[in-house]
Design a protein around this motif. Structure first.
Motif, PDB file in Angstrom:
ATOM      1  N   ILE A 186      81.339 -15.756  45.044  1.00 55.72           N
ATOM      2  CA  ILE A 186      80.911 -16.037  46.579  1.00 55.72           C
ATOM      3  C   ILE A 186      80.186 -15.625  47.103  1.00 55.72           C
ATOM      4  CG2 ILE A 186      80.798 -17.643  48.194  1.00 55.72           C
ATOM      5  CD1 ILE A 186      82.645 -20.290  46.320  1.00 55.72           C
ATOM      6  N   LEU A 187      81.695 -14.256  47.300  1.00 57.43           N
ATOM      7  CA  LEU A 187      81.848 -13.606  48.930  1.00 57.43           C
ATOM      8  C   LEU A 187      80.351 -12.407  48.302  1.00 57.43           C
ATOM      9  CD1 LEU A 187      85.751 -12.877  49.782  1.00 57.43           C
ATOM     10  CD2 LEU A 187      83.604 -13.981  50.690  1.00 57.43           C
ATOM     11  N   ALA A 188      80.355 -12.290  46.752  1.00 57.86           N
ATOM     12  CA  ALA A 188      79.245 -10.672  46.836  1.00 57.86           C
ATOM     13  C   ALA A 188      77.775 -11.600  46.373  1.00 57.86           C
ATOM     14  CB  ALA A 188      80.053 -10.118  45.285  1.00 57.86           C
ATOM     15  N   HIS A 189      78.064 -12.651  46.242  1.00 58.35           N
ATOM     16  CA  HIS A 189      76.464 -12.959  46.169  1.00 58.35           C
ATOM     17  C   HIS A 189      76.224 -13.290  47.046  1.00 58.35           C
ATOM     18  CE1 HIS A 189      73.622 -16.044  44.409  1.00 58.35           C
ATOM     19  NE2 HIS A 189      74.121 -16.981  45.076  1.00 58.35           N
ATOM     20  N   ASN A 190      77.163 -13.687  48.421  1.00 60.43           N
ATOM     21  CA  ASN A 190      76.572 -13.658  49.885  1.00 60.43           C
ATOM     22  C   ASN A 190      76.663 -11.987  50.903  1.00 60.43           C
ATOM     23  OD1 ASN A 190      75.761 -16.343  50.508  1.00 60.43           O
ATOM     24  ND2 ASN A 190      77.352 -16.842  49.227  1.00 60.43           N
ATOM     25  N   GLY A 191      76.633 -11.313  49.848  1.00 66.41           N
ATOM     26  CA  GLY A 191      76.422  -9.845  50.053  1.00 66.41           C
ATOM     27  C   GLY A 191      77.540  -9.255  51.212  1.00 66.41           C
ATOM     28  N   HIS A 192      79.029  -9.615  50.459  1.00 67.65           N
ATOM     29  CA  HIS A 192      80.211  -8.918  51.581  1.00 67.65           C
ATOM     30  C   HIS A 192      80.990  -8.822  50.232  1.00 67.65           C
ATOM     31  CE1 HIS A 192      79.544 -10.273  55.615  1.00 67.65           C
ATOM     32  NE2 HIS A 192      79.086 -11.423  55.228  1.00 67.65           N
ATOM     33  N   PRO A 193      80.733  -8.005  48.878  1.00 70.85           N
ATOM     34  CA  PRO A 193      81.263  -7.641  48.239  1.00 70.85           C
ATOM     35  C   PRO A 193      83.210  -7.927  48.331  1.00 70.85           C
ATOM     36  CG  PRO A 193      80.198  -6.130  48.355  1.00 70.85           C
ATOM     37  CD  PRO A 193      79.691  -7.276  49.108  1.00 70.85           C
ATOM     38  N   GLN A 194      83.944  -7.455  47.235  1.00 70.12           N
ATOM     39  CA  GLN A 194      85.493  -7.388  48.254  1.00 70.12           C
ATOM     40  C   GLN A 194      85.371  -6.147  46.973  1.00 70.12           C
ATOM     41  OE1 GLN A 194      88.435 -10.610  47.443  1.00 70.12           O
ATOM     42  NE2 GLN A 194      86.558 -11.628  46.608  1.00 70.12           N
ATOM     43  N   THR A 195      85.866  -5.348  47.537  1.00 68.01           N
ATOM     44  CA  THR A 195      85.633  -3.906  46.437  1.00 68.01           C
ATOM     45  C   THR A 195      86.902  -3.051  46.394  1.00 68.01           C
ATOM     46  OG1 THR A 195      86.048  -2.115  48.865  1.00 68.01           O
ATOM     47  CG2 THR A 195      83.946  -2.674  48.566  1.00 68.01           C
ATOM     48  N   ARG A 196      88.459  -3.785  46.729  1.00 73.70           N
ATOM     49  CA  ARG A 196      89.706  -3.644  46.788  1.00 73.70           C
ATOM     50  C   ARG A 196      89.976  -4.706  47.057  1.00 73.70           C
ATOM     51  NH1 ARG A 196      94.092  -1.154  50.557  1.00 73.70           N
ATOM     52  NH2 ARG A 196      92.443  -1.417  51.753  1.00 73.70           N
ATOM     53  N   LEU A 197      91.747  -4.494  46.182  1.00 76.29           N
ATOM     54  CA  LEU A 197      91.986  -5.839  46.258  1.00 76.29           C
ATOM     55  C   LEU A 197      93.854  -5.285  45.656  1.00 76.29           C
ATOM     56  CD1 LEU A 197      90.781  -7.653  42.985  1.00 76.29           C
ATOM     57  CD2 LEU A 197      89.795  -8.421  45.655  1.00 76.29           C
ATOM     58  N   ARG A 198      94.256  -6.188  46.917  1.00 73.76           N
ATOM     59  CA  ARG A 198      95.728  -6.005  47.030  1.00 73.76           C
ATOM     60  C   ARG A 198      96.951  -7.153  46.359  1.00 73.76           C
ATOM     61  NH1 ARG A 198     100.395  -2.838  49.232  1.00 73.76           N
ATOM     62  NH2 ARG A 198     102.235  -4.584  50.159  1.00 73.76           N
ATOM     63  N   ASP A 199      97.162  -6.584  45.411  1.00 75.75           N
ATOM     64  CA  ASP A 199      97.872  -8.137  44.812  1.00 75.75           C
ATOM     65  C   ASP A 199      99.459  -7.929  45.444  1.00 75.75           C
ATOM     66  OD1 ASP A 199      95.841  -9.050  43.742  1.00 75.75           O
ATOM     67  OD2 ASP A 199      96.896  -8.717  41.575  1.00 75.75           O
ATOM     68  N   GLU A 200     100.319  -8.942  45.701  1.00 80.17           N
ATOM     69  CA  GLU A 200     102.053  -9.540  45.959  1.00 80.17           C
ATOM     70  C   GLU A 200     102.501 -10.191  45.691  1.00 80.17           C
ATOM     71  OE1 GLU A 200     102.409  -9.376  50.615  1.00 80.17           O
ATOM     72  OE2 GLU A 200     100.544  -7.592  50.384  1.00 80.17           O
ATOM     73  N   LEU A 201     103.589 -10.146  44.857  1.00 78.23           N
ATOM     74  CA  LEU A 201     104.097 -10.809  43.850  1.00 78.23           C
ATOM     75  C   LEU A 201     105.432 -10.912  44.107  1.00 78.23           C
ATOM     76  CD1 LEU A 201     101.875  -9.426  41.869  1.00 78.23           C
ATOM     77  CD2 LEU A 201     102.827 -11.348  40.837  1.00 78.23           C
ATOM     78  N   ARG A 202     105.813 -12.534  44.705  1.00 79.64           N
ATOM     79  CA  ARG A 202     107.356 -12.914  44.953  1.00 79.64           C
ATOM     80  C   ARG A 202     107.811 -13.951  44.224  1.00 79.64           C
ATOM     81  NH1 ARG A 202     108.138 -14.126  51.233  1.00 79.64           N
ATOM     82  NH2 ARG A 202     110.084 -14.086  51.110  1.00 79.64           N
ATOM     83  N   PRO A 203     109.463 -13.711  43.675  1.00 76.62           N
ATOM     84  CA  PRO A 203     109.492 -15.137  43.508  1.00 76.62           C
ATOM     85  C   PRO A 203     109.909 -16.049  44.466  1.00 76.62           C
ATOM     86  CG  PRO A 203     111.165 -13.462  43.146  1.00 76.62           C
ATOM     87  CD  PRO A 203     110.179 -12.814  44.010  1.00 76.62           C
ATOM     88  N   TRP A 204     109.313 -17.683  44.547  1.00 76.80           N
ATOM     89  CA  TRP A 204     109.190 -18.389  45.455  1.00 76.80           C
ATOM     90  C   TRP A 204     109.789 -19.653  44.877  1.00 76.80           C
ATOM     91  CZ3 TRP A 204     106.852 -17.615  50.350  1.00 76.80           C
ATOM     92  CH2 TRP A 204     106.697 -19.065  50.678  1.00 76.80           C
ATOM     93  N   LEU A 205     110.362 -20.358  46.162  1.00 79.93           N
ATOM     94  CA  LEU A 205     111.115 -21.917  46.085  1.00 79.93           C
ATOM     95  C   LEU A 205     110.182 -22.720  45.945  1.00 79.93           C
ATOM     96  CD1 LEU A 205     113.269 -23.389  44.880  1.00 79.93           C
ATOM     97  CD2 LEU A 205     113.951 -23.324  47.080  1.00 79.93           C
ATOM     98  N   PRO A 206     109.280 -23.465  45.993  1.00 76.48           N
ATOM     99  CA  PRO A 206     108.378 -24.396  46.280  1.00 76.48           C
ATOM    100  C   PRO A 206     108.494 -25.858  46.989  1.00 76.48           C
ATOM    101  CG  PRO A 206     107.685 -24.400  43.564  1.00 76.48           C
ATOM    102  CD  PRO A 206     109.157 -24.049  44.081  1.00 76.48           C
TER     103      PRO A 206
END
Length: 262
Positions: A186-206
């Motif tokens: 959706i973002l790229a389709h409307n002229g706002h492409p994501q050019t870089r991604l950052r992932d963060e992962l951590r253990p989680w207790l819901p």
């Protein structure tokens, strides 16, 4: 069934009994869909008290390994974990086609049935963590889209996305309270492409609320993964974050996979 009592002269604790039963489940000795032996029988096999066995089974219910059916007993859950290929998700040759989004396509490639509940869409004040990821002040208005992702009809993930209001206003589809797919996203389709991604992962207790959304016991004690993906815009957006997606993936239902060249 063969007893697997740990070598100790003292009565077994509930956590030790739960560990022994989990070992039987993962080894296949207790098969998915199979019924657990009675509390009395397990107590006799393990040299434990029936109370300790009862508490151990409660721990297994909390972690999602077993489920109970009124009047029928306790059964090993039928679990076939999903491989969440995070290294490919929304990257490179995306699989969005205007009908199926990239996540759903990745699930279907594994021969599974993927669906998403209609999202809850609202403008809200950014919590401190969301504000930090989007580089805005806490309390700043953002657009939130909260989704439950299902695999074979069962809740497998929560996927909540947040957007700066300015970006959301440029992408009117984001305000729609239903599932949307656009080629390339959706973002790229409307002229706002994501050019870089950052992932963060951590253990989680819901949290109890997250557990309820996932159809888990509200006191779910099993491990989960919090996968945070921050998408940064290009020059037109000043290289600033234009979306953060927070995925909560229970550990017994999801395997997060990254593959990369060396």
């Amino acid at each position: 069934m063969t007893a697997h009592r740990p070598a100790t002269d003292r009565p077994l604790r509930p956590s030790e009994i739960a560990t022994a039963l989990r070992t039987r489940i993962t080894s296949g000795e207790l098969v998915p869909g199979g019924k657990l032996p009675s509390t009395r029988l397990l107590a006799e096999e393990l040299g434990a008290t029936e109370r300790a066995v009862y508490e151990a089974v409660a721990l297994l219910k909390m972690s999602g390994h077993v489920t109970s059916h009124q009047g029928k007993g306790v059964f090993v859950r039928l679990i076939s974990p999903l491989e969440f290929h995070a290294h490919r998700f929304e990257r490179g040759d995306r699989r969005d086609d205007g009908v199926t989004d990239d996540w759903r396509a990745g699930v279907e490639e594994q021969g599974r049935v993927a669906t998403q509940d209609d999202p809850e869409v609202s403008a809200e004040s950014a919590a401190p963590d969301i504000a930090a990821w989007l580089r805005v002040s806490p309390g700043t208005q953002v657009l939130a889209r909260r989704r439950i992702r299902r695999v074979d009809g069962e809740p497998f993930q929560l996927a909540d996305s947040y957007f700066p209001i300015g970006i959301a206003d440029d992408c009117p589809e984001l305000w729609a309270p239903h599932d949307i797919a656009r080629p390339g996203g959706i973002l790229a389709h409307n002229g706002h492409p994501q050019t870089r991604l950052r992932d963060e992962l951590r253990p989680w207790l819901p949290t109890p609320e997250e557990s309820e959304r996932l159809g888990l016991p509200t006191n779910f004690g099993g491990p989960a993964i919090q996968h945070v993906r921050i998408g940064y815009g290009g020059e037109g957006d000043g290289g600033m974050p234009i979306r953060v997606m927070v995925t909560i993936a229970p550990g017994h239902l999801n395997t997060v996979v990254y593959e990369m060249e060396v």
